[in-house]
Design a protein around this motif. Sequence first.
Motif, PDB file in Angstrom:
ATOM      1  N   LEU A   1       0.913  -1.116  -0.052  1.00 61.50           N
ATOM      2  CA  LEU A   1      -0.137  -0.003  -0.107  1.00 61.50           C
ATOM      3  C   LEU A   1       1.042   1.169   0.070  1.00 61.50           C
ATOM      4  O   LEU A   1       0.615   2.333  -0.775  1.00 61.50           O
ATOM      5  CB  LEU A   1      -0.949   0.045   1.178  1.00 61.50           C
TER       6      LEU A   1
ATOM      7  N   HIS B   1     -15.404   7.758  -7.604  1.00 57.88           N
ATOM      8  CA  HIS B   1     -14.426   7.336  -6.223  1.00 57.88           C
ATOM      9  C   HIS B   1     -13.575   8.482  -6.303  1.00 57.88           C
ATOM     10  O   HIS B   1     -12.826   8.594  -5.147  1.00 57.88           O
ATOM     11  CB  HIS B   1     -13.689   6.130  -6.667  1.00 57.88           C
TER      12      HIS B   1
ATOM     13  N   PRO C   1     -10.160  -2.772  -7.239  1.00 52.62           N
ATOM     14  CA  PRO C   1      -9.632  -1.773  -6.315  1.00 52.62           C
ATOM     15  C   PRO C   1      -8.545  -2.181  -5.069  1.00 52.62           C
ATOM     16  O   PRO C   1      -8.749  -2.637  -4.380  1.00 52.62           O
ATOM     17  CB  PRO C   1     -10.949  -1.459  -5.558  1.00 52.62           C
ATOM     18  N   TRP C   2      -7.313  -1.986  -5.609  1.00 51.72           N
ATOM     19  CA  TRP C   2      -6.141  -2.522  -4.962  1.00 51.72           C
ATOM     20  C   TRP C   2      -5.985  -2.034  -3.492  1.00 51.72           C
ATOM     21  O   TRP C   2      -5.724  -2.830  -2.458  1.00 51.72           O
ATOM     22  CB  TRP C   2      -4.825  -2.785  -5.790  1.00 51.72           C
ATOM     23  N   ARG C   3      -6.097  -1.059  -3.336  1.00 46.35           N
ATOM     24  CA  ARG C   3      -5.968  -0.294  -2.084  1.00 46.35           C
ATOM     25  C   ARG C   3      -6.772  -0.602  -0.969  1.00 46.35           C
ATOM     26  O   ARG C   3      -6.529  -1.163   0.199  1.00 46.35           O
ATOM     27  CB  ARG C   3      -5.925   1.503  -2.260  1.00 46.35           C
ATOM     28  N   PRO C   4      -8.388  -0.662  -1.192  1.00 44.30           N
ATOM     29  CA  PRO C   4      -8.870  -1.317   0.010  1.00 44.30           C
ATOM     30  C   PRO C   4      -8.785  -2.672   0.039  1.00 44.30           C
ATOM     31  O   PRO C   4      -8.829  -3.269   1.380  1.00 44.30           O
ATOM     32  CB  PRO C   4     -10.484  -1.072  -0.696  1.00 44.30           C
ATOM     33  N   LEU C   5      -8.306  -3.501  -1.078  1.00 50.21           N
ATOM     34  CA  LEU C   5      -8.041  -4.882  -0.691  1.00 50.21           C
ATOM     35  C   LEU C   5      -6.660  -5.155   0.345  1.00 50.21           C
ATOM     36  O   LEU C   5      -6.928  -5.918   1.016  1.00 50.21           O
ATOM     37  CB  LEU C   5      -7.859  -5.742  -2.117  1.00 50.21           C
TER      38      LEU C   5
ATOM     39  N   LEU D   1      -5.686  -3.151   2.392  1.00 50.40           N
ATOM     40  CA  LEU D   1      -6.008  -2.394   3.686  1.00 50.40           C
ATOM     41  C   LEU D   1      -6.910  -3.453   4.336  1.00 50.40           C
ATOM     42  O   LEU D   1      -6.593  -3.546   5.656  1.00 50.40           O
ATOM     43  CB  LEU D   1      -6.667  -1.035   3.568  1.00 50.40           C
ATOM     44  N   LEU D   2      -7.805  -4.230   3.831  1.00 48.12           N
ATOM     45  CA  LEU D   2      -8.661  -5.278   4.567  1.00 48.12           C
ATOM     46  C   LEU D   2      -7.844  -6.287   4.717  1.00 48.12           C
ATOM     47  O   LEU D   2      -8.117  -6.912   5.892  1.00 48.12           O
ATOM     48  CB  LEU D   2      -9.987  -5.501   3.576  1.00 48.12           C
TER      49      LEU D   2
END
Length: 465
Positions: free
Chosen positions: A21, A69, A439-443, A445-446
């Motif tokens: 990230l 977004h 959506p790489w950033r939310p993935l 982070l989760l």
Amino acid sequence: MTRLVFERMCRVLAVGCLLALLALTVRDSQRGPRSARRALVALSSTVGADSSARDLQALRKAVLASASHSGAPDTVLLPLRAVPPAPVRAALHAMRTAGVPVLWGDSTDARGLALSVSRAPVPGAPIDVRVSGARGAAVQLRDAGGVLDSTSTPGQVHAWRLQSASPPLMVQVAGGRATAALADSVVARRLLVVAEPGWESKFVVAALEEAGWQVDGRFRVSPTGAVTVGAPLKLDTARYAAVLVLDSTTVNAAALGTFVSQGGGLVLGGDALRIPALSALRPARATSLRGGIAGALLTDTPRRGLEAWEVEPAANVVVLEEDRGDHAHAEPALLARRVGAGRVVAMPYRETWRWRMEGSDAGVAEHREWWHTAVTAAVNGQRTASPATALLTDALPGEAAPYADLVARSGAPLPGWTSGEAANAMRGASGTESGRSLPWRPLLLLSALAALLAEWTSRRLRGLR
């Protein structure tokens, strides 16, 4: 696997997601405030009005989804297999004007597609249709009644001459369709004949009227009397397409000069080439008179049987037609020159009525066609100025050249784009509606939060904090 190993794996996974990230954030900060993404939109692969609504809806969804977004739209990527209809091209132009980047790949095989439809403003003129498209592509010509012709030749330009058609004319070439309206076949403007009364003026007027022209003329037979044809009015380019001067009668040279300069046509026949007042307008100067060849009016070259002036062409003159006589050189039969916005045509033959009255059985038709050709040459050379009230959109190619219109509205296609790239792009878009990347950033982070939560839960179950 022990709890300790599981906890270490979760910790490594969390740290790896956080590092990924962080790397994405650093990369985006170097590129700008936001990453450049491409919203892939697959438009219809067919050309037609029925596909416009679906394509417009697809464009709207892609732009709204890409802007939701981050507040700014992504670049819209269009792998085109067909040139979009006019409403879709207008929408793409509006998107570019509004700041939405638009890129498109060309898989249409319609590069250079354009349709030209013209008709000379003379009676009985055919419709001249010319189509340019990809070399060797199949071309289908249609009108409102159906298919007129279809062809496939090695050349890039196809031409037809039609006597009639039901508007509009359409041409289908590969992945594109061009449409053009038909010019009105009605000739609104008339001809004005200036001549002395006699056989020449009588039969020239008859020939032109037989060809479909509306003729006006006033032939003076005495100082106080004149014979009129039609309804002669003041010389004006709005009423008259051309003026014919047939002999050495007195003419208003100033009015003729103004008429031609403003876009009118002028035909000088026979002795009219020797009128001194018209020296500034005439395409050639008459020098000596050559006699006609006896009996030639009944041959395949009937104009050799007419008296004619030897001429010396002026500068910037175009010889439209030549006749081969008994001289060593070709004899100009029809000459033309540009004067202002109009055109002046010269014809050196005298007493052409003999061709009609003393020639062969085809003499009447040939005489009529000859004078029709001379007048047509003068009328076709007129320049038409564009109206001052033309709209800005008139500068765009429009439906007659849809590929050029697409480029003018959406920019040039991506260089080096191939059909293979289009297929790969379409396969990449099959899993998502707009072709956006995950959506790489939310993935990330989760994933990091889930790994840390799993490690904390395992440690608590072991009695550790």
